[in-house]
Design a protein around this motif. Structure first.
Motif, short mmCIF file in Angstrom:
data_model
loop_
_atom_site.label_atom_id
_atom_site.label_comp_id
_atom_site.label_asym_id
_atom_site.label_seq_id
_atom_site.Cartn_x
_atom_site.Cartn_y
_atom_site.Cartn_z
N VAL A 50 48.65 81.93 27.94
CA VAL A 50 48.29 80.88 28.87
C VAL A 50 48.70 81.31 30.27
N ALA A 51 47.74 81.33 31.19
CA ALA A 51 48.03 81.80 32.54
C ALA A 51 48.76 80.72 33.33
N THR A 52 49.82 81.10 34.02
CA THR A 52 50.50 80.19 34.94
C THR A 52 50.18 80.55 36.39
N THR A 53 49.63 81.71 36.61
CA THR A 53 49.11 82.10 37.92
C THR A 53 47.74 82.73 37.71
N THR A 54 47.06 83.05 38.80
CA THR A 54 45.68 83.51 38.71
C THR A 54 45.62 85.04 38.70
N PRO A 55 45.00 85.65 37.68
CA PRO A 55 44.88 87.11 37.65
C PRO A 55 44.05 87.63 38.82
N ASP A 56 44.30 88.89 39.19
CA ASP A 56 43.59 89.49 40.32
C ASP A 56 42.09 89.60 40.09
N ASP A 57 41.69 89.87 38.85
CA ASP A 57 40.28 90.08 38.55
C ASP A 57 39.61 88.77 38.15
N SER A 58 39.91 87.70 38.88
CA SER A 58 39.38 86.39 38.52
C SER A 58 39.06 85.59 39.77
N VAL A 59 38.33 84.50 39.55
CA VAL A 59 37.96 83.57 40.61
C VAL A 59 38.65 82.24 40.34
N TYR A 60 39.41 81.79 41.31
CA TYR A 60 40.17 80.55 41.15
C TYR A 60 39.25 79.34 41.25
N ILE A 61 39.42 78.38 40.35
CA ILE A 61 38.62 77.15 40.35
C ILE A 61 39.44 75.98 40.89
N GLY A 62 40.62 75.78 40.34
CA GLY A 62 41.46 74.65 40.72
C GLY A 62 42.67 74.61 39.82
N LYS A 63 43.34 73.49 39.80
CA LYS A 63 44.55 73.38 39.00
C LYS A 63 44.56 72.07 38.24
N THR A 80 34.46 72.19 45.58
CA THR A 80 34.68 73.19 44.54
C THR A 80 33.68 74.33 44.67
N LEU A 81 32.42 73.99 44.94
CA LEU A 81 31.39 75.01 45.15
C LEU A 81 31.77 75.90 46.33
N GLN A 82 32.23 75.29 47.42
CA GLN A 82 32.63 76.08 48.59
C GLN A 82 33.76 77.04 48.24
N GLY A 83 34.74 76.52 47.52
CA GLY A 83 35.87 77.37 47.14
C GLY A 83 35.45 78.54 46.26
N LEU A 84 34.55 78.28 45.31
CA LEU A 84 34.07 79.35 44.45
C LEU A 84 33.27 80.38 45.25
N ALA A 85 32.44 79.90 46.18
CA ALA A 85 31.67 80.82 47.02
C ALA A 85 32.60 81.73 47.81
N GLU A 86 33.68 81.16 48.35
CA GLU A 86 34.65 81.95 49.10
C GLU A 86 35.34 82.98 48.21
N GLU A 87 35.71 82.54 47.01
CA GLU A 87 36.40 83.44 46.09
C GLU A 87 35.51 84.62 45.71
N PHE A 88 34.26 84.33 45.37
CA PHE A 88 33.34 85.42 45.03
C PHE A 88 33.15 86.35 46.22
N SER A 89 32.99 85.79 47.41
CA SER A 89 32.83 86.61 48.61
C SER A 89 34.05 87.50 48.81
N ASP A 90 35.24 86.96 48.60
CA ASP A 90 36.47 87.75 48.74
C ASP A 90 36.48 88.95 47.80
N HIS A 91 35.82 88.81 46.65
CA HIS A 91 35.77 89.90 45.68
C HIS A 91 34.57 90.81 45.90
N GLY A 92 33.87 90.64 47.02
CA GLY A 92 32.75 91.51 47.34
C GLY A 92 31.46 91.16 46.63
N VAL A 93 31.36 89.92 46.12
CA VAL A 93 30.16 89.49 45.41
C VAL A 93 29.31 88.63 46.34
#
Length: 306
Positions: free
Chosen positions: A17-30, A59-72
């Motif tokens: 069970v993750a307690t923090t967010t892995p590097d190879d992932s996109v954060y959704i929320g908590k 949430t959509l905005q946050g996901l878009a930012e996360e994907f962009s941060d990962h070069g997607v």
């Protein structure tokens, strides 16, 4: 806008069970723990639901930012003009700071590389497609033609292909080109019927009326040159993927044109991007805000294969 930054990320083994967010992932929320999607599993369909004001668009905005941060690269259909703020850094607010503190995050404010698109060319770069590129199958479905009328349209494109092979300057670019071509075929219907089958003037008249409906809904803006290059949606800037935002507020009043664009875009993607299974990260991510509106007054496309 505000970019929430998590505490240090860690790798998570299968079953843990993750307690923090892995590097190879996109954060959704908590919830009781951080919720995220692994990039290698992001090649899936997803749905964000909730009552009005519960944060679906945020949430959509946050996901878009996360994907962009990962070069997607990301493509978003913006129905309510809520997403343009992605281009500029946000401003600190007490409510945001309080919420970030509650979930153990710190806020960073940054803008993202954004390209604005608009079929009508008012709020962004114009999106175009030629009639030839659209083809008879998509046009038939969009105009709800019956089998006989679809057959006539297929014949029209078949003869147009033959004409183009003989005359490289021949083109079907916009709706006026197609209307003029159909008029020419109607005038030669008796001559062409022997070779291609029955070309009913009544069917051509029905197609012409359907084209008029498309034109009245803004088809003259969508059909034309230069056509959209799908690679324009897949650009990166440095380490960030571009976020392409389609201004869809006005477009939603023209459901046939909206359907035309979406079907054309999907067909181009299937043609240009072969099936590759699960990659380390997606090549392109689509978000459709207010997605339920996509299905209002949209032509029946269940028999369309792309």
């Amino acid at each position: 806008m505000a970019k929430a930054k998590a505490a240090p990320k860690v790798e998570v083994s299968q079953g843990e069970v993750a307690t923090t967010t892995p590097d190879d992932s996109v954060y959704i929320g908590k919830s009781t723990k951080p919720e995220f999607i692994y990039l290698r599993l992001a090649n899936r369909h997803g749905l964000i639901t909730g009552a009005t004001g519960t944060g679906k668009t945020v949430t959509l905005q946050g996901l878009a930012e996360e994907f962009s941060d990962h070069g997607v690269p990301v493509f978003c259909a913006d129905v309510k003009s809520d997403l343009s703020g992605l281009a500029e850094p946000g401003q600190p607010r007490a409510r945001l700071e309080e919420r970030a503190k509650q979930i153990g995050f710190t806020n960073e404010f940054q803008g993202y590389p954004v390209i604005f698109w608009d079929v009508f060319g008012d709020k962004g770069l114009p999106i175009r497609a030629t009639v030839f590129e659209m083809g008879p199958l998509l046009l038939s479905r969009l105009m709800n033609l019956n089998d006989v009328q679809e057959g006539v349209l297929n014949i029209a494109f078949k003869i147009a292909d033959e004409e183009k092979a003989k005359n490289k300057n021949f083109q079907l670019i916009d709706l006026k080109d197609l209307q003029a071509w159909l008029e020419d075929l109607a005038a030669r219907a008796d001559e062409l019927t022997t070779k291609y089958g029955n070309i009913s003037k009544a069917s051509i008249g029905t197609i012409q009326r359907s084209l008029l409906v498309l034109e009245q809904q803004g088809g003259e803006h969508f059909f034309g040159e230069p056509p959209l290059n799908i690679n324009d949606l897949m650009k990166t800037k440095g380490r960030c993927g571009y976020i392409s935002i389609l201004a869809a507020d006005k477009l939603m009043d023209s459901p046939r044109i909206y359907a035309t664009f979406l079907l054309f875009l999907l067909s181009e993607l299937f043609e240009e991007m072969p099936e590759v299974g699960d990659l380390d990260k997606p090549k392109l991510v689509f978000f459709f805000d207010e997605a339920h509106l996509l299905f209002n007054d949209v032509p029946n496309t269940k028999s369309l294969s792309v």
